[in-house]
Design an enzyme around this catalytic site. Structure first.
Site, PDB file in Angstrom:
ATOM      1  N   THR A   1       5.548 -62.813  25.437  1.00  0.00           N
ATOM      2  CA  THR A   1       6.463 -63.255  24.387  1.00  0.00           C
ATOM      3  C   THR A   1       5.926 -62.944  22.994  1.00  0.00           C
ATOM      4  OG1 THR A   1       7.310 -64.977  25.823  1.00  0.00           O
ATOM      5  CG2 THR A   1       7.598 -65.327  23.470  1.00  0.00           C
TER       6      THR A   1
ATOM      7  N   CYS B   1       5.897 -61.632  37.674  1.00  0.00           N
ATOM      8  CA  CYS B   1       4.903 -62.691  37.399  1.00  0.00           C
ATOM      9  C   CYS B   1       5.623 -63.976  37.007  1.00  0.00           C
ATOM     10  CB  CYS B   1       3.960 -62.283  36.269  1.00  0.00           C
ATOM     11  SG  CYS B   1       3.131 -60.713  36.533  1.00  0.00           S
TER      12      CYS B   1
ATOM     13  N   GLN C   1      22.673-104.788  36.302  1.00  0.00           N
ATOM     14  CA  GLN C   1      23.350-103.663  36.953  1.00  0.00           C
ATOM     15  C   GLN C   1      23.142-102.344  36.198  1.00  0.00           C
ATOM     16  OE1 GLN C   1      27.414-104.893  37.440  1.00  0.00           O
ATOM     17  NE2 GLN C   1      26.915-106.372  39.030  1.00  0.00           N
TER      18      GLN C   1
ATOM     19  N   GLY D   1      12.416 -99.248  26.391  1.00  0.00           N
ATOM     20  CA  GLY D   1      12.703 -99.738  25.044  1.00  0.00           C
ATOM     21  C   GLY D   1      11.715 -99.159  24.042  1.00  0.00           C
TER      22      GLY D   1
ATOM     23  N   GLU E   1       9.446 -69.882  30.058  1.00  0.00           N
ATOM     24  CA  GLU E   1       9.607 -69.085  31.280  1.00  0.00           C
ATOM     25  C   GLU E   1      11.063 -69.041  31.730  1.00  0.00           C
ATOM     26  OE1 GLU E   1       6.384 -69.506  33.953  1.00  0.00           O
ATOM     27  OE2 GLU E   1       5.048 -70.113  32.337  1.00  0.00           O
TER      28      GLU E   1
ATOM     29  N   PHE F   1      24.393 -61.222  30.050  1.00  0.00           N
ATOM     30  CA  PHE F   1      23.416 -60.886  29.009  1.00  0.00           C
ATOM     31  C   PHE F   1      23.350 -59.401  28.709  1.00  0.00           C
ATOM     32  CE2 PHE F   1      21.098 -60.477  32.844  1.00  0.00           C
ATOM     33  CZ  PHE F   1      20.973 -61.713  33.450  1.00  0.00           C
TER      34      PHE F   1
HETATM   35  P1  TGC Z   1      17.023 -56.657  34.224  1.00  0.00           P
HETATM   36  O1  TGC Z   1      17.714 -55.332  34.110  1.00  0.00           O
HETATM   37  O2  TGC Z   1      17.834 -57.814  34.673  1.00  0.00           O
HETATM   38  O3  TGC Z   1      15.791 -56.504  35.197  1.00  0.00           O
HETATM   39  C1  TGC Z   1      14.919 -55.385  35.118  1.00  0.00           C
HETATM   40  C2  TGC Z   1      14.338 -55.213  36.509  1.00  0.00           C
HETATM   41  O4  TGC Z   1      13.558 -56.386  36.832  1.00  0.00           O
HETATM   42  C3  TGC Z   1      14.089 -57.028  37.992  1.00  0.00           C
HETATM   43  N1  TGC Z   1      14.009 -58.477  37.747  1.00  0.00           N
HETATM   44  C4  TGC Z   1      13.116 -59.270  38.329  1.00  0.00           C
HETATM   45  N2  TGC Z   1      12.183 -59.051  39.259  1.00  0.00           N
HETATM   46  C5  TGC Z   1      11.424 -60.111  39.659  1.00  0.00           C
HETATM   47  N3  TGC Z   1      11.576 -61.337  39.144  1.00  0.00           N
HETATM   48  C6  TGC Z   1      12.496 -61.597  38.205  1.00  0.00           C
HETATM   49  N4  TGC Z   1      12.621 -62.824  37.713  1.00  0.00           N
HETATM   50  C7  TGC Z   1      13.316 -60.535  37.756  1.00  0.00           C
HETATM   51  N5  TGC Z   1      14.315 -60.442  36.834  1.00  0.00           N
HETATM   52  C8  TGC Z   1      14.711 -59.178  36.853  1.00  0.00           C
HETATM   53  C9  TGC Z   1      15.523 -56.545  38.105  1.00  0.00           C
HETATM   54  O5  TGC Z   1      15.977 -56.608  39.441  1.00  0.00           O
HETATM   55  C10 TGC Z   1      15.413 -55.107  37.607  1.00  0.00           C
HETATM   56  O6  TGC Z   1      14.856 -54.362  38.658  1.00  0.00           O
HETATM   57  P2  TGC Z   1      15.283 -52.817  38.873  1.00  0.00           P
HETATM   58  O7  TGC Z   1      14.606 -52.390  40.133  1.00  0.00           O
HETATM   59  O8  TGC Z   1      16.791 -52.814  38.968  1.00  0.00           O
HETATM   60  O9  TGC Z   1      14.782 -52.104  37.647  1.00  0.00           O
HETATM   61  O10 TGC Z   1      16.310 -56.952  32.846  1.00  0.00           O
HETATM   62  P3  TGC Z   1      16.894 -57.450  31.474  1.00  0.00           P
HETATM   63  O11 TGC Z   1      16.052 -56.880  30.399  1.00  0.00           O
HETATM   64  O12 TGC Z   1      18.382 -57.214  31.421  1.00  0.00           O
HETATM   65  O13 TGC Z   1      16.566 -59.020  31.499  1.00  0.00           O
HETATM   66  C11 TGC Z   1      17.265 -59.930  32.166  1.00  0.00           C
HETATM   67  C12 TGC Z   1      16.731 -61.357  31.884  1.00  0.00           C
HETATM   68  C13 TGC Z   1      17.380 -61.943  30.654  1.00  0.00           C
HETATM   69  C14 TGC Z   1      17.113 -62.161  33.120  1.00  0.00           C
HETATM   70  C15 TGC Z   1      15.183 -61.353  31.718  1.00  0.00           C
HETATM   71  O14 TGC Z   1      14.819 -60.692  30.574  1.00  0.00           O
HETATM   72  C16 TGC Z   1      14.608 -62.750  31.634  1.00  0.00           C
HETATM   73  O15 TGC Z   1      14.281 -63.344  32.666  1.00  0.00           O
HETATM   74  N6  TGC Z   1      14.406 -63.293  30.400  1.00  0.00           N
HETATM   75  C17 TGC Z   1      13.653 -64.521  30.195  1.00  0.00           C
HETATM   76  C18 TGC Z   1      12.257 -64.140  29.826  1.00  0.00           C
HETATM   77  C19 TGC Z   1      11.305 -65.290  29.884  1.00  0.00           C
HETATM   78  O16 TGC Z   1      11.319 -66.043  30.837  1.00  0.00           O
HETATM   79  N7  TGC Z   1      10.441 -65.361  28.884  1.00  0.00           N
HETATM   80  C20 TGC Z   1       9.399 -66.333  28.815  1.00  0.00           C
HETATM   81  C21 TGC Z   1       8.063 -65.691  29.151  1.00  0.00           C
HETATM   82  S1  TGC Z   1       6.817 -66.844  29.389  1.00  0.00           S
HETATM   83  C22 TGC Z   1       5.874 -66.763  28.000  1.00  0.00           C
HETATM   84  O17 TGC Z   1       5.623 -65.727  27.496  1.00  0.00           O
HETATM   85  C23 TGC Z   1       5.402 -68.034  27.454  1.00  0.00           C
HETATM   86  S2  TGC Z   1       5.275 -69.196  28.677  1.00  0.00           S
HETATM   87  C24 TGC Z   1       3.821 -68.756  29.446  1.00  0.00           C
HETATM   88  C25 TGC Z   1       2.736 -69.460  28.751  1.00  0.00           C
HETATM   89  O18 TGC Z   1       2.846 -70.686  28.614  1.00  0.00           O
HETATM   90  O19 TGC Z   1       1.728 -68.831  28.364  1.00  0.00           O
END
Ligand code: TGC
Length: 388
Positions: free
Chosen positions: A137, A242, A283, A343, A367, A387
């Protein structure tokens, strides 16, 4: 029919755990009772990650516990979930330390690293002697990690990394960072040893997860050798894999925090006398307690089912999103209800509730926010991606 009702697990869901799983639960629960609960309010108030606890987590066998070989415990996904639940009943910041270490740092090394990289890092990370962090991030790229601007360019056989990462748990106490950067071949993952010239962590101040080392990372033309790249970590998909691992742990862990809040509320309301009787006899209070129990037991059922799916190799990222969305959201609601039942006392650190509630504001956001997971599940249901 026999047996008494356990108000903390009304459906006796833990009765379906194996003996080994229950033994693990009891061991981790005992650790939290003896080592975490006596000090957690102080760590939270001071905004302090208790660094010594890293090796104690290692000795407990919970760091990278679902990975095989290289000193890792090789336990099941369900067992990893149980450990997350019990640690987070202590504190979400400490579960975040464990998740970032196991799922976001050791997992990418284990899945995408060379044998040399695995030998170098995994055994000491499993014992807690070495700490990892995950730098994806950025200030300008949160929900949309495809927009990261951190770059890795070639200079001869070396790599030069430049960028700024934010919300990097463990950063200031880490020995190695998994840094995701844009290269000519797309997004790739790099192993960056802390202390590399040009690399600097700074603590992040926040009112949530205060017992974790919340950090940001500055990379000012950090020069790395060719073998710093994780050979298999090519493409955003590998970073998202991951996150799936870590989101699984959150789906379990959040229920632990909710259980701790519910337990505090149950105990308080059965003892607190107003209008001549314990407030739990009213209740409206009972309705709140029942809602909390319903949410916790439903969340546990979901976590357990997901754990079994993971162990059978049937879980998809969308299943994990479904559970993370529900359980983080439900747990935050439980914490808010518990706060209300206590409270004015609910806002003090004499009780664990406001701390869990503040932590869960992060858990529901990091995440994958509530909104992102809703859209992931929405796309799975409809076949239409909102999205894009
Ligand atoms: P998109 O086109 O949907 O996907 C690209 C490719 O990745 C595959 N895929 C996944 N694979 C495994 N696990 C998942 N969760 C996956 N999500 C997608 C997907 O099938 C595709 O594969 P392929 O073979 O077709 O190429 O990608 P997009 O760019 O359109 O993104 C979609 C979206 C919004 C769902 C994704 O970007 C997302 O999950 N966004 C949220 C990101 C997030 O969770 N960020 C927080 C990160 S954590 C952090 O940095 C701070 S917390 C950790 C800490 O405390 O240190």
């Amino acid at each position: 029919m026999s047996g008494a009702i356990d108000p903390l697990d009304l459906l006796d869901l833990d009765g379906s755990l194996t003996d080994e799983e229950r033994a693990l639960r009891d061991r981790v629960r005992g650790f939290v009772r003896d080592r975490v609960l006596p000090d957690i309010e102080g760590w939270f108030e001071r905004g302090e990650f208790p660094l010594a606890i890293a090796k104690e987590f290692g000795a407990l066998g919970v760091l990278g516990m679902h990975l095989e070989g290289y000193g890792c415990a090789g336990r099941s996904a369900t067992e990893y979930g149980i450990a997350c639940r019990e640690i987070e009943a202590g504190d979400s910041g400490l579960r975040s330390f464990m998740s970032v270490q196991g799922s976001l740092s050791m997992f990418p090394i284990h899945r995408f690293g060379s044998d040399e990289q695995k030998q170098q890092w995994l055994p000491t990370m499993a014992t807690g002697e070495a700490i990892g962090c995950f730098a994806l991030t950025e200030p300008g790229a949160g929900s949309d990690p495809s927009a990261i601007s951190t770059s890795a360019r070639r200079d001869g056989s070396d790599w030069i990394l430049a960028g700024h990462k934010k919300w990097t748990t463990n950063g200031t106490v880490s020995d190695v960072a998994i840094v995701w950067a844009r290269t000519d071949d797309g997004i790739q993952g790099f192993l960056v040893p802390s202390g590399a010239p040009g690399m600097r962590f700074e603590p992040l101040s926040a009112w949530s997860l205060r017992a974790a080392a919340r950090s940001e990372l500055f990379l000012d033309d950090v020069r790395l050798p060719a073998d710093a790249v994780l050979p298999g970590a090519v493409g955003l998909k590998t970073a998202l894999q991951c996150l799936t691992e870590a989101r699984f742990g959150i789906a379990w862990g959040a229920i632990g925090a909710a259980r701790a809040c519910y337990e505090a509320a149950l105990s308080w309301t059965t003892e607190r006398v107003q209008f001549g009787k314990p407030v739990a006899a009213f209740q409206l209070v009972q309705a709140k307690l029942v809602e909390m129990s319903l949410e916790i037991e439903k969340g546990m059922l979901l976590a357990m089912h997901l754990g079994r799916m993971m162990d059978e190799g049937r879980a998809l990222p969308e299943h994990v999103s479904f559970a993370k969305l529900n359980n983080a959201r439900a747990s935050l609601r439980v914490a808010r209800e518990a706060r209300a039942l206590l409270g004015a006392n609910g806002i003090t650190l004499d009780f664990p509730v406001i701390r869990h509630m503040n932590n869960l504001e992060s858990v529901v956001t990091y995440e994958g926010t509530e909104e992102i997971h809703t859209l992931i599940v929405g796309a799975a249901l409809t076949g239409l991606r909102a999205f894009d």
